[in-house]
Design a protein around this motif. Structure first.
Motif, short mmCIF file in Angstrom:
data_model
loop_
_atom_site.label_atom_id
_atom_site.label_comp_id
_atom_site.label_asym_id
_atom_site.label_seq_id
_atom_site.Cartn_x
_atom_site.Cartn_y
_atom_site.Cartn_z
N LYS A 315 0.83 -1.21 0.00
CA LYS A 315 0.00 0.00 0.00
C LYS A 315 0.85 1.25 0.00
N GLN A 364 -3.61 -0.73 7.28
CA GLN A 364 -4.13 -2.07 7.50
C GLN A 364 -5.54 -2.02 8.08
N GLN A 367 -7.66 -1.39 5.23
CA GLN A 367 -7.74 -2.57 4.38
C GLN A 367 -8.65 -3.63 4.98
N ASP A 371 -11.60 -5.28 3.01
CA ASP A 371 -11.72 -6.74 2.87
C ASP A 371 -13.09 -7.22 3.34
#
Length: 407
Positions: A315, A364, A367, A371
Motif C-alpha cells: 500500500k 491495515q 484494508q 476486505d
C-alpha cells in the motif's frame, strides 16, 4: 416450470447499434462507454475513456444515451449489460447496442432478465449452426426471448436492492482509498504534522502518541527541506517494476481473472500470473497509469507490476507511485512508453521506521474494512446469482419484497 416470453424487440422503444468506428481518444472530455467498463451488470468508470465534443456528436446521431437505457455488449465480451446512470453524459464505444425499454416495461426487470441463464444461453448459442458464437448480430439480439412472469416489479426491486448494497460497499471502499491518499499526502508530501509541531500546534487529526512520532523540525537536504531523520532515496530503493508477460487476445480463455494492459483492464482470462492484491503500472500506451487490483491478475507485457523492497508495504508503494507524476515521463517518440531506469531514479523521501509502521497500521485498518466489504459483496453476489434464475423461471415466488417461496 413454463412461462410466457416476449421478444426483446417487442419490449424496447429503441434497439440502436453503435457507430462502427473508433472515436478520437482524448485525455478528458465526454465519456465513451467501453466493453472493458462493463462486467457482471456493473458500469465501472474508475478508468474512464474520453472523446471530444465533435466525435461525441457524431456518435449520438442515432440516439443519445439517457438514464435507464441498457447498454449491451455484442462481443469481446459478449452479452454483458449495464444501465446508464442518472447524470452521465456519454456515448457508445464499439461493439455495443443501446436498448431503451418501452414505458410500460420495467427497465430494471429487463436488465436482470438479460443476465439470466435462460437469456444468456440464447446469446451464446447459434441455433442456426448449432455452435457457440463470438458475437451477437442485431437480428439475433432483437429476437431474444425474454421471460414474462408475475411480480416483475418486485423481482426487479429485490435484485436491485442487492446490487445497491454491493455498490454502497464499493463506494465505501473508494472513500477509504481517498482517505488513504489524503493521509499519505499530508504526512509524506506536505509534512503537515511536522509543520504543525514547528508552530507549536497539535497536528490535526493525530493523537498525542502518533504526533510524538514525527520530528520537531525540517532540515536541509539535496531535495530541499525534509523532516529531520527522514531519508532521501530513489524509487529503486523502495520497489521493483517487474515486466508483465505476453498474452494475445486470441490465447485468452473465458474466466474471471482480470487482464491488465496499456489501457488498464483489457479483459479477463482463466489463469493468473500474480497473486493479489497487486499494483500495475502502465509501460506502453497509457504511460504511468497506476492501478490497484485486489484479486489475482494477469499483467501483460505492456505494463509493469510492483514488487516492494524489504521494509515497504504494497500500500505504501501504491501511494508513492500515485504521487510521482509517472504520466509525465513518456520517453518514446512513436509509441508512448515509460522507461524503467528513468523511473527508478525518481526521488522518494522515506520516513523514519516508527512513522512508517504507524502509517502501515492505519492502512491495515482501512484494508480490513475494505476486505470485509469485499467479502460481503462476494456473499451478496452469490445470493444474487442463486436467486436470479429461480425468480425469472418462476421456481421461486416473491410474497413480499423480502420473502421468497418455493414453487
Amino acid at each position: 416450470m413454463s412461462f410466457e416470453t416476449a421478444t426483446l424487440e417487442s419490449l424496447c422503444e429503441l434497439v440502436v447499434d453503435c457507430p462502427h468506428s473508433t472515436p478520437k481518444w482524448t485525455d478528458e472530455g465526454i465519456i465513451v462507454l467501453r466493453n472493458q467498463n462493463i462486467k457482471s451488470g456493473v458500469l465501472d468508470l474508475s478508468s474512464p475513456s474520453f472523446t471530444n465534443e465533435d466525435d461525441y456528436l457524431k456518435r449520438i446521431k442515432r440516439a443519445v444515451p439517457k438514464a435507464g437505457d441498457i447498454v449491451f455488449t455484442r462481443e469481446a465480451p459478449m452479452g454483458e449489460v449495464c444501465m446508464v446512470p442518472e447524470g452521465l453524459k456519454c456515448c457508445l464505444g464499439q461493439r455495443q447496442v443501446l436498448l431503451r425499454p418501452k414505458s410500460d416495461v420495467n427497465g430494471r426487470y429487463l436488465f436482470w432478465a438479460l443476465q439470466s441463464p435462460y437469456v444468456q444461453q440464447q446469446i451464446s448459442w447459434n441455433e442456426g449452426t448449432g455452435s457457440t458464437v463470438s458475437n451477437v448480430r442485431i437480428p439475433v439480439l432483437k429476437a431474444l426471448n425474454i421471460p414474462r412472469i408475475d411480480n416483475e416489479d418486485m423481482i426487479a426491486k429485490s435484485l436491485s436492492d442487492i446490487a445497491s448494497k454491493m455498490m454502497l460497499n464499493v463506494k465505501t471502499n473508494q472513500t477509504l482509498e481517498e482517505m488513504a491518499q489524503a493521509i499519505f499526502k499530508s504526512w509524506f508530501v506536505d509534512f503537515d504534522p511536522v509543520k504543525a509541531k514547528m508552530n507549536g500546534e497539535q497536528p490535526e487529526g493525530l493523537d498525542a502518541a502518533t504526533a510524538s512520532l514525527f520530528p520537531e523540525k525540517l532540515v536541509e537536504s539535496e531535495l530541499g527541506l525534509i523532516p529531520e531523520g527522514w531519508e532521501p532515496k530513489q524509487l529503486k530503493d523502495v520497489l521493483e517494476l517487474a515486466y508483465g508477460k505476453a498474452l494475445k487476445k486470441a490465447d485468452r480463455v473465458a474466466g474471471d481473472v482480470p487482464v491488465y494492459g496499456s489501457g488498464g483492464l483489457t479483459g479477463y482470462h482463466n489463469q493468473s500470473l500474480i497473486e493479489g492484491p497487486g499494483i500495475i503500472v502502465g509501460r506502453k500506451g497509457t504511460v504511468g497509469s497506476v492501478y490497484w487490483e485486489p484479486k489475482a491478475f494477469y499483467p501483460i507485457d505492456t505494463v509493469f507490476y510492483v514488487k516492494p523492497k524489504t521494509g515497504y508495504s504494497l500500500k505504501y508503494c501504491h501511494l508513492v507511485l500515485q504521487n510521482l507524476g509517472l504520466k509525465d515521463m513518456n520517453t518514446d517518440a512513436a509509441v508512448p512508453g515509460l522507461n524503467r531506469n528513468n523511473a527508478y531514479r525518481l526521488d522518494v523521501i522515506t520516513p523514519s521506521e516508527p512513522v512508517l509502521k504507524k502509517f502501515e497500521g492505519v492502512m491495515q485498518s482501512f484494508q480490513s474494512k475494505v476486505d470485509a466489504n469485499n467479502a460481503q459483496n462476494a456473499s451478496l453476489e452469490s445470493l444474487r446469482d442463486t436467486l436470479l434464475p429461480k425468480l425469472l423461471s418462476g421456481e421461486l415466488l416473491l410474497t413480499n419484497s423480502s420473502e421468497v417461496t418455493n414453487v
